[in-house]
Design an enzyme around this catalytic site. Structure first.
Site, PDB file in Angstrom:
ATOM      1  N   ASP A 260      39.733  41.253  31.715  1.00 16.17           N
ATOM      2  CA  ASP A 260      39.527  42.405  31.939  1.00 16.17           C
ATOM      3  C   ASP A 260      39.232  43.257  30.549  1.00 16.17           C
ATOM      4  O   ASP A 260      40.077  42.376  29.838  1.00 16.17           O
ATOM      5  CB  ASP A 260      40.077  43.270  32.949  1.00 16.17           C
ATOM      6  CG  ASP A 260      39.822  44.551  33.206  1.00 16.17           C
ATOM      7  OD1 ASP A 260      38.750  45.067  33.141  1.00 16.17           O
ATOM      8  OD2 ASP A 260      40.320  44.904  34.464  1.00 16.17           O
TER       9      ASP A 260
ATOM     10  N   LYS B 249      44.085  51.605  31.539  1.00  6.71           N
ATOM     11  CA  LYS B 249      42.694  51.574  32.262  1.00  6.71           C
ATOM     12  C   LYS B 249      42.147  52.193  32.842  1.00  6.71           C
ATOM     13  O   LYS B 249      42.372  53.337  33.204  1.00  6.71           O
ATOM     14  CB  LYS B 249      42.674  50.503  32.628  1.00  6.71           C
ATOM     15  CG  LYS B 249      42.801  49.544  32.105  1.00  6.71           C
ATOM     16  CD  LYS B 249      43.036  47.802  32.474  1.00  6.71           C
ATOM     17  CE  LYS B 249      41.668  46.972  33.933  1.00  6.71           C
ATOM     18  NZ  LYS B 249      40.236  47.242  33.027  1.00  6.71           N
ATOM     19  N   GLY B 250      40.640  52.027  33.647  1.00  6.69           N
ATOM     20  CA  GLY B 250      40.181  52.827  34.194  1.00  6.69           C
ATOM     21  C   GLY B 250      38.532  54.060  33.920  1.00  6.69           C
ATOM     22  O   GLY B 250      38.370  54.523  34.600  1.00  6.69           O
ATOM     23  N   GLY B 251      39.360  53.868  32.082  1.00  6.76           N
ATOM     24  CA  GLY B 251      37.505  54.198  31.963  1.00  6.76           C
ATOM     25  C   GLY B 251      36.753  54.426  32.580  1.00  6.76           C
ATOM     26  O   GLY B 251      36.026  55.358  32.651  1.00  6.76           O
TER      27      GLY B 251
ATOM     28  N   GLU C 221      40.370  46.971  40.625  1.00  3.34           N
ATOM     29  CA  GLU C 221      41.223  46.443  38.829  1.00  3.34           C
ATOM     30  C   GLU C 221      42.435  45.702  39.342  1.00  3.34           C
ATOM     31  O   GLU C 221      42.577  44.395  38.649  1.00  3.34           O
ATOM     32  CB  GLU C 221      40.893  46.930  37.217  1.00  3.34           C
ATOM     33  CG  GLU C 221      39.522  47.028  36.846  1.00  3.34           C
ATOM     34  CD  GLU C 221      39.045  47.765  35.869  1.00  3.34           C
ATOM     35  OE1 GLU C 221      37.971  47.634  34.944  1.00  3.34           O
ATOM     36  OE2 GLU C 221      40.057  48.979  35.240  1.00  3.34           O
TER      37      GLU C 221
HETATM   38  C1  A5P Z   1      37.309  49.986  34.289  1.00  6.22           C
HETATM   39  O1  A5P Z   1      37.780  50.699  34.845  1.00  6.22           O
HETATM   40  C2  A5P Z   1      38.057  50.110  32.741  1.00  6.22           C
HETATM   41  O2  A5P Z   1      39.101  50.171  33.004  1.00  6.22           O
HETATM   42  C3  A5P Z   1      37.757  49.057  31.943  1.00  6.22           C
HETATM   43  O3  A5P Z   1      37.320  47.969  31.932  1.00  6.22           O
HETATM   44  C4  A5P Z   1      38.154  50.023  30.578  1.00  6.22           C
HETATM   45  O4  A5P Z   1      37.681  51.049  30.868  1.00  6.22           O
HETATM   46  C5  A5P Z   1      37.473  49.466  29.035  1.00  6.22           C
HETATM   47  O5  A5P Z   1      35.783  48.650  29.457  1.00  6.22           O
HETATM   48  P1  A5P Z   1      35.116  48.632  28.046  1.00  6.22           P
HETATM   49  O6  A5P Z   1      35.121  47.774  27.917  1.00  6.22           O
HETATM   50  O7  A5P Z   1      33.786  49.251  28.244  1.00  6.22           O
HETATM   51  O8  A5P Z   1      35.897  49.242  26.316  1.00  6.22           O
END
Ligand code: A5P
Length: 239
Positions: free
Chosen positions: A89, A102-104, A111
């Site tokens: 991830d 995480k969680g952007g 996850e």
């Molecule tokens: C998704 O909810 C996130 O946890 C992503 O794993 C995290 O935001 C990283 O995303 P990018 O790989 O797009 O930067």
């Protein structure tokens, strides 16, 4: 789900994903992460599957599930395959102890469940994701819609007790509507700034009834693959 984050460099994300694909062995049950970096991993995995590699994937978001299906990667639910060999991830921030935000992209709940069900979790990132102290990236906190304001106040109080403060904003989708997660919940993005004690904050947030989950991933990642200009840095261990 993508484009929400620091710019980074897509070629770095691709490199990190390629290094993670090299960790995949035939027969593995895999957690498939979400976000731009994880999507590179899923695409590269799809190529291997088309070339004959046999694996089963458990996706961490509807978006990743859709992509994996298009690529022909065999999928299962976590109920069908409750113990995974490897979860790959991305992350929004990675500290030196491999604690993550995480969680952007909004997929933090699935996850985290998938990461916790995996023997090992590898995190992919570029140097823009590594930080000394977590918190420059606002912490996503997934909450149930019922009692939203009471939950926001409880989060604020929990943060204050740890000396943290900052805006706690309800996430909006691009359409301007309230963002809704795959689980039907809302997300608060808490801009607390530096979080010196993520363990304490994790505990406090976990005690709030309306909080479903939060984006602090502690004790889950075993290794991180950081791809930068011309080099790969491994934090922790890959094996
Ligand atoms: C998704 O909810 C996130 O946890 C992503 O794993 C995290 O935001 C990283 O995303 P990018 O790989 O797009 O930067």
């Amino acid at each position: 789900m993508s484009g929400h984050n620091v710019p980074g460099d897509d070629s770095f994300r691709l490199k990190a994903a390629a290094a993670a694909v090299a960790e995949v062995r035939p027969g593995m049950k895999l957690g498939l992460g979400s976000g731009r970096t994880a999507e590179h991993f899923v695409r590269l995995l799809g190529e291997k599957v088309r070339a004959g590699l046999e694996v089963i994937g458990v996706p961490t978001s509807e978006r990743t599930a859709e992509l994996a299906r298009e690529l022909g990667i065999p999928l299962a639910t976590l109920d069908e395959v409750p113990a995974l060999d490897l979860d790959v991830d991305g992350a929004d921030e990675i500290d030196p102890e491999l604690r993550l935000i995480k969680g952007g992209g909004g997929a933090l709940l699935r996850e985290k469940i998938v990461a916790a069900a995996s023997k090992r979790m590898l995190v992919l990132g570029d140097p823009s994701k590594t930080v000394k102290t977590l918190g420059a990236f606002p912490l996503p906190i997934e909450v149930v819609p019922f009692g939203l304001q009471a939950t926001r106040i409880a989060i604020e109080k929990a943060a204050t007790r740890l000396g943290l403060s900052g805006s706690i904003a309800l996430r909006k989708a691009k359409s301007g509507e309230t963002f809704i997660t795959d689980g039907g919940h809302f997300i608060f993005d808490a801009a607390f700034g530096a979080i010196p004690d993520p363990v304490a904050l994790s505990g406090r947030l976990g005690d709030i009834p309306g909080v479903v989950e939060h984006g602090l991933f502690i004790g889950l990642a075993r290794g991180a693959i950081i791809a930068g200009g011309g080099e790969l840095t491994i934090l922790g261990s890959l094996g």
